[in-house]
Design a protein around this motif. Structure first.
Motif, PDB file in Angstrom:
ATOM      1  N   MET A  17       0.739  -1.058   0.090  1.00 45.24           N
ATOM      2  CA  MET A  17      -0.020   0.130   0.024  1.00 45.24           C
ATOM      3  C   MET A  17       0.957   1.197  -0.121  1.00 45.24           C
ATOM      4  N   LEU A  18       0.740   2.210  -1.005  1.00 43.22           N
ATOM      5  CA  LEU A  18       1.457   3.397  -1.074  1.00 43.22           C
ATOM      6  C   LEU A  18       0.371   4.543  -0.602  1.00 43.22           C
ATOM      7  N   ARG A  19       1.114   5.258   0.220  1.00 42.85           N
ATOM      8  CA  ARG A  19       0.260   6.197   1.141  1.00 42.85           C
ATOM      9  C   ARG A  19       0.781   7.500   0.707  1.00 42.85           C
ATOM     10  N   PHE A  20      -0.168   8.227  -0.098  1.00 44.87           N
ATOM     11  CA  PHE A  20      -0.065   9.915  -0.385  1.00 44.87           C
ATOM     12  C   PHE A  20      -0.622  10.844   0.659  1.00 44.87           C
ATOM     13  N   MET A  21      -0.064  11.852   0.874  1.00 46.55           N
ATOM     14  CA  MET A  21      -0.442  12.783   1.899  1.00 46.55           C
ATOM     15  C   MET A  21      -0.509  14.056   1.207  1.00 46.55           C
ATOM     16  N   PRO A  22      -1.874  14.593   0.989  1.00 42.33           N
ATOM     17  CA  PRO A  22      -1.874  16.012   0.391  1.00 42.33           C
ATOM     18  C   PRO A  22      -1.490  16.999   1.467  1.00 42.33           C
ATOM     19  N   VAL A  23      -0.922  17.965   1.246  1.00 49.46           N
ATOM     20  CA  VAL A  23      -0.232  19.273   1.907  1.00 49.46           C
ATOM     21  C   VAL A  23      -0.688  20.413   1.450  1.00 49.46           C
ATOM     22  N   GLU A  67       2.498   7.067   8.348  1.00 51.76           N
ATOM     23  CA  GLU A  67       3.234   6.425   7.663  1.00 51.76           C
ATOM     24  C   GLU A  67       3.473   6.837   5.992  1.00 51.76           C
ATOM     25  N   ALA A  68       3.196   8.024   5.945  1.00 52.98           N
ATOM     26  CA  ALA A  68       2.855   8.386   4.450  1.00 52.98           C
ATOM     27  C   ALA A  68       4.383   7.984   3.739  1.00 52.98           C
ATOM     28  N   ASP A  69       4.238   7.977   2.503  1.00 56.45           N
ATOM     29  CA  ASP A  69       5.305   7.383   1.736  1.00 56.45           C
ATOM     30  C   ASP A  69       5.522   8.521   0.775  1.00 56.45           C
ATOM     31  N   VAL A  70       4.581   9.396   0.239  1.00 58.88           N
ATOM     32  CA  VAL A  70       4.791  10.523  -0.662  1.00 58.88           C
ATOM     33  C   VAL A  70       3.872  11.551  -0.134  1.00 58.88           C
ATOM     34  N   LEU A  71       4.477  12.768  -0.192  1.00 53.80           N
ATOM     35  CA  LEU A  71       3.800  14.038   0.404  1.00 53.80           C
ATOM     36  C   LEU A  71       3.669  14.842  -1.048  1.00 53.80           C
ATOM     37  N   LEU A  72       2.339  15.259  -1.085  1.00 52.24           N
ATOM     38  CA  LEU A  72       1.927  16.187  -2.263  1.00 52.24           C
ATOM     39  C   LEU A  72       1.702  17.450  -1.844  1.00 52.24           C
ATOM     40  N   VAL A  73       2.767  18.527  -2.147  1.00 49.83           N
ATOM     41  CA  VAL A  73       2.727  19.739  -1.375  1.00 49.83           C
ATOM     42  C   VAL A  73       2.364  20.853  -2.054  1.00 49.83           C
TER      43      VAL A  73
END
Length: 226
Positions: free
Chosen positions: A1-7, A91-97
Protein backbone atom coordinates in the motif's frame (compact mmCIF):
# COMPACT_ATOMS: atom_id res chain seq x y z
CA UNK A 1 0.00 0.00 0.00
CA UNK A 2 1.47 3.34 -1.08
CA UNK A 3 0.29 6.24 1.07
CA UNK A 4 -0.04 9.75 -0.38
CA UNK A 5 -0.54 12.77 1.89
CA UNK A 6 -1.90 15.98 0.33
CA UNK A 7 -0.42 18.98 2.17
CA UNK A 8 -1.52 22.52 1.51
CA UNK A 9 -3.49 25.66 2.20
CA UNK A 10 -7.01 26.71 1.23
CA UNK A 11 -6.51 25.51 -2.33
CA UNK A 12 -5.95 21.99 -0.97
CA UNK A 13 -8.40 21.73 1.92
CA UNK A 14 -11.21 23.19 -0.19
CA UNK A 15 -14.52 24.45 1.15
CA UNK A 16 -17.98 23.00 1.68
CA UNK A 17 -19.63 21.73 -1.49
CA UNK A 18 -16.43 21.26 -3.50
CA UNK A 19 -14.81 18.13 -4.92
CA UNK A 20 -11.21 19.37 -4.26
CA UNK A 21 -8.16 18.49 -6.35
CA UNK A 22 -7.55 15.70 -3.84
CA UNK A 23 -10.64 13.92 -5.12
CA UNK A 24 -9.61 14.45 -8.75
CA UNK A 25 -6.16 13.00 -8.05
CA UNK A 26 -7.64 10.07 -6.18
CA UNK A 27 -9.80 9.23 -9.19
CA UNK A 28 -6.68 9.27 -11.36
CA UNK A 29 -4.62 7.13 -8.98
CA UNK A 30 -7.45 4.66 -8.54
CA UNK A 31 -7.72 4.19 -12.30
CA UNK A 32 -4.05 4.23 -13.32
CA UNK A 33 -1.81 3.28 -10.42
CA UNK A 34 -0.25 -0.16 -10.49
CA UNK A 35 -0.96 -1.40 -7.00
CA UNK A 36 -2.96 -0.36 -3.93
CA UNK A 37 -2.72 3.22 -2.74
CA UNK A 38 -4.46 5.56 -0.34
CA UNK A 39 -4.69 9.20 0.67
CA UNK A 40 -3.66 9.71 4.30
CA UNK A 41 -3.38 12.53 6.80
CA UNK A 42 -4.56 13.63 10.24
CA UNK A 43 -7.47 15.73 8.95
CA UNK A 44 -10.55 15.07 6.80
CA UNK A 45 -12.72 18.18 6.93
CA UNK A 46 -13.41 20.92 4.44
CA UNK A 47 -13.50 24.59 5.41
CA UNK A 48 -16.94 25.96 6.24
CA UNK A 49 -17.04 29.61 5.20
CA UNK A 50 -20.25 30.29 7.11
CA UNK A 51 -18.66 29.14 10.37
CA UNK A 52 -15.12 30.30 9.53
CA UNK A 53 -13.72 26.94 10.57
CA UNK A 54 -12.65 23.59 9.07
CA UNK A 55 -15.70 21.69 10.28
CA UNK A 56 -17.55 20.67 7.12
CA UNK A 57 -17.72 17.20 5.59
CA UNK A 58 -20.04 18.27 2.78
CA UNK A 59 -17.92 17.08 -0.12
CA UNK A 60 -19.52 17.17 -3.55
CA UNK A 61 -18.44 13.52 -3.76
CA UNK A 62 -17.70 12.07 -0.33
CA UNK A 63 -16.88 8.53 -1.46
CA UNK A 64 -13.10 8.74 -1.50
CA UNK A 65 -10.27 8.68 1.10
CA UNK A 66 -10.54 12.29 2.26
CA UNK A 67 -7.56 12.42 4.62
CA UNK A 68 -5.10 15.30 4.27
CA UNK A 69 -2.91 17.81 6.09
CA UNK A 70 -4.23 21.11 4.79
CA UNK A 71 -5.65 24.23 6.35
CA UNK A 72 -7.36 27.43 5.28
CA UNK A 73 -4.83 30.21 5.89
CA UNK A 74 -1.95 27.85 6.65
CA UNK A 75 1.46 27.85 5.01
CA UNK A 76 4.94 26.38 5.29
CA UNK A 77 5.51 28.05 8.65
CA UNK A 78 2.32 26.55 10.06
CA UNK A 79 2.73 23.01 8.73
CA UNK A 80 6.48 22.53 9.13
CA UNK A 81 6.04 21.99 12.90
CA UNK A 82 3.25 19.46 12.26
CA UNK A 83 4.64 17.41 9.40
CA UNK A 84 6.87 15.12 11.45
CA UNK A 85 4.09 13.81 13.66
CA UNK A 86 1.71 13.55 10.71
CA UNK A 87 4.20 11.46 8.74
CA UNK A 88 4.96 9.23 11.70
CA UNK A 89 1.30 8.62 12.49
CA UNK A 90 0.21 7.90 8.93
CA UNK A 91 3.43 6.32 7.62
CA UNK A 92 3.04 8.50 4.53
CA UNK A 93 5.23 7.47 1.61
CA UNK A 94 4.65 10.51 -0.62
CA UNK A 95 3.86 14.11 0.31
CA UNK A 96 2.01 16.15 -2.32
CA UNK A 97 2.68 19.73 -1.26
CA UNK A 98 1.10 22.99 -2.42
CA UNK A 99 2.15 25.77 -0.04
CA UNK A 100 3.62 29.26 -0.05
CA UNK A 101 0.90 31.65 -1.16
CA UNK A 102 -0.25 32.32 2.39
CA UNK A 103 3.31 32.69 3.69
CA UNK A 104 4.26 35.24 1.05
CA UNK A 105 0.97 37.06 1.31
CA UNK A 106 0.92 37.55 5.08
CA UNK A 107 3.86 36.18 7.04
CA UNK A 108 7.29 35.74 5.46
CA UNK A 109 9.35 36.94 2.50
CA UNK A 110 10.71 34.58 -0.14
CA UNK A 111 13.94 33.80 1.71
CA UNK A 112 12.19 33.14 5.01
CA UNK A 113 9.59 30.99 3.29
CA UNK A 114 12.36 28.94 1.66
CA UNK A 115 13.93 28.43 5.09
CA UNK A 116 10.63 27.05 6.35
CA UNK A 117 10.52 24.75 3.34
CA UNK A 118 13.87 23.30 4.37
CA UNK A 119 12.56 22.82 7.92
CA UNK A 120 9.53 21.02 6.53
CA UNK A 121 11.65 18.65 4.45
CA UNK A 122 14.02 18.00 7.34
CA UNK A 123 11.25 17.15 9.79
CA UNK A 124 9.45 14.93 7.31
CA UNK A 125 12.65 12.98 6.72
CA UNK A 126 13.38 12.71 10.42
CA UNK A 127 10.00 11.03 10.81
CA UNK A 128 10.37 8.78 7.75
CA UNK A 129 13.82 8.82 6.10
CA UNK A 130 12.58 7.40 2.80
CA UNK A 131 9.64 9.74 2.30
CA UNK A 132 9.18 11.19 -1.20
CA UNK A 133 7.87 14.69 -1.86
CA UNK A 134 6.31 16.41 -4.85
CA UNK A 135 6.31 20.18 -4.46
CA UNK A 136 4.17 22.54 -6.53
CA UNK A 137 5.42 26.11 -7.08
CA UNK A 138 3.23 28.95 -5.93
CA UNK A 139 0.56 29.88 -8.46
CA UNK A 140 0.19 33.67 -8.37
CA UNK A 141 -3.31 34.75 -7.44
CA UNK A 142 -5.28 37.85 -8.32
CA UNK A 143 -3.33 39.94 -5.83
CA UNK A 144 -0.22 39.59 -7.97
CA UNK A 145 -1.96 41.47 -10.78
CA UNK A 146 -2.02 44.68 -8.76
CA UNK A 147 0.72 44.21 -6.17
CA UNK A 148 4.11 44.23 -7.89
CA UNK A 149 6.05 43.61 -4.69
CA UNK A 150 3.98 40.52 -3.89
CA UNK A 151 4.32 39.26 -7.46
CA UNK A 152 8.10 39.64 -7.21
CA UNK A 153 8.17 37.66 -3.97
CA UNK A 154 6.25 34.83 -5.65
CA UNK A 155 8.74 34.74 -8.51
CA UNK A 156 11.68 34.82 -6.11
CA UNK A 157 10.28 32.08 -3.90
CA UNK A 158 9.61 29.81 -6.85
CA UNK A 159 13.25 30.25 -7.86
CA UNK A 160 14.35 29.38 -4.33
CA UNK A 161 11.98 26.42 -4.24
CA UNK A 162 13.53 25.00 -7.40
CA UNK A 163 16.99 25.42 -5.87
CA UNK A 164 15.85 23.81 -2.61
CA UNK A 165 14.49 20.79 -4.46
CA UNK A 166 17.73 20.45 -6.43
CA UNK A 167 19.92 20.84 -3.35
CA UNK A 168 17.96 18.51 -1.07
CA UNK A 169 17.00 15.81 -3.56
CA UNK A 170 18.59 12.48 -2.76
CA UNK A 171 18.06 8.94 -4.03
CA UNK A 172 16.80 7.62 -0.71
CA UNK A 173 14.24 10.42 -0.34
CA UNK A 174 13.51 11.98 -3.73
CA UNK A 175 12.20 15.52 -4.07
CA UNK A 176 10.32 16.39 -7.23
CA UNK A 177 9.32 19.83 -8.47
CA UNK A 178 5.97 19.79 -10.23
CA UNK A 179 5.14 22.34 -12.92
CA UNK A 180 2.47 25.01 -12.72
CA UNK A 181 -0.02 24.05 -15.46
CA UNK A 182 0.75 26.19 -18.51
CA UNK A 183 -2.93 26.67 -19.24
CA UNK A 184 -3.87 27.69 -15.68
CA UNK A 185 -5.99 30.83 -16.00
CA UNK A 186 -7.25 32.68 -12.93
CA UNK A 187 -10.34 33.82 -14.79
CA UNK A 188 -11.24 30.34 -16.00
CA UNK A 189 -9.81 27.99 -13.39
CA UNK A 190 -10.71 29.77 -10.13
CA UNK A 191 -13.95 31.09 -8.71
CA UNK A 192 -12.40 34.11 -7.00
CA UNK A 193 -8.94 34.66 -8.43
CA UNK A 194 -7.34 32.21 -5.98
CA UNK A 195 -9.33 29.07 -5.24
CA UNK A 196 -9.78 26.44 -7.95
CA UNK A 197 -13.11 25.66 -9.55
CA UNK A 198 -13.72 22.27 -11.18
CA UNK A 199 -11.34 22.89 -14.08
CA UNK A 200 -8.72 24.26 -11.72
CA UNK A 201 -9.03 21.19 -9.50
CA UNK A 202 -8.32 18.97 -12.48
CA UNK A 203 -5.30 21.05 -13.48
CA UNK A 204 -3.80 20.95 -10.00
CA UNK A 205 -4.36 17.20 -9.78
CA UNK A 206 -2.78 16.83 -13.21
CA UNK A 207 0.30 18.79 -12.11
CA UNK A 208 1.03 16.23 -9.39
CA UNK A 209 0.01 13.22 -11.46
CA UNK A 210 2.10 14.18 -14.47
CA UNK A 211 5.16 14.96 -12.34
CA UNK A 212 5.07 11.50 -10.79
CA UNK A 213 4.35 9.81 -14.10
CA UNK A 214 7.16 11.56 -15.95
CA UNK A 215 9.79 11.29 -13.22
CA UNK A 216 8.96 7.98 -11.57
CA UNK A 217 6.80 6.19 -14.11
CA UNK A 218 3.87 6.05 -11.69
CA UNK A 219 0.30 5.95 -12.93
CA UNK A 220 -0.55 7.16 -16.40
CA UNK A 221 -1.06 10.43 -18.17
CA UNK A 222 -3.77 12.55 -16.61
CA UNK A 223 -6.79 12.64 -18.87
CA UNK A 224 -9.76 13.38 -16.58
CA UNK A 225 -11.31 16.78 -17.19
CA UNK A 226 -9.40 17.27 -20.42
Amino acid sequence: MLRFMPVGDSMTIGSAGEHTWRYRLWQHLRDTFDGPCALVGPREALYDKTRDAPVSHAYAEPAFPRAHLAGWGEGWQHLAPLIGEAVRETEADVLLVSLGLIDLGFYTDAEQTAENTVRFVTRAREARPGVRMVLLPVIPNVRAENDAAFAAEVVRFNELLAKTVADLDEPASPLLLASVPESYDLALDTYDGTHPNASGEHKLAAAFAEAMHQAWGWGGEYTAGA
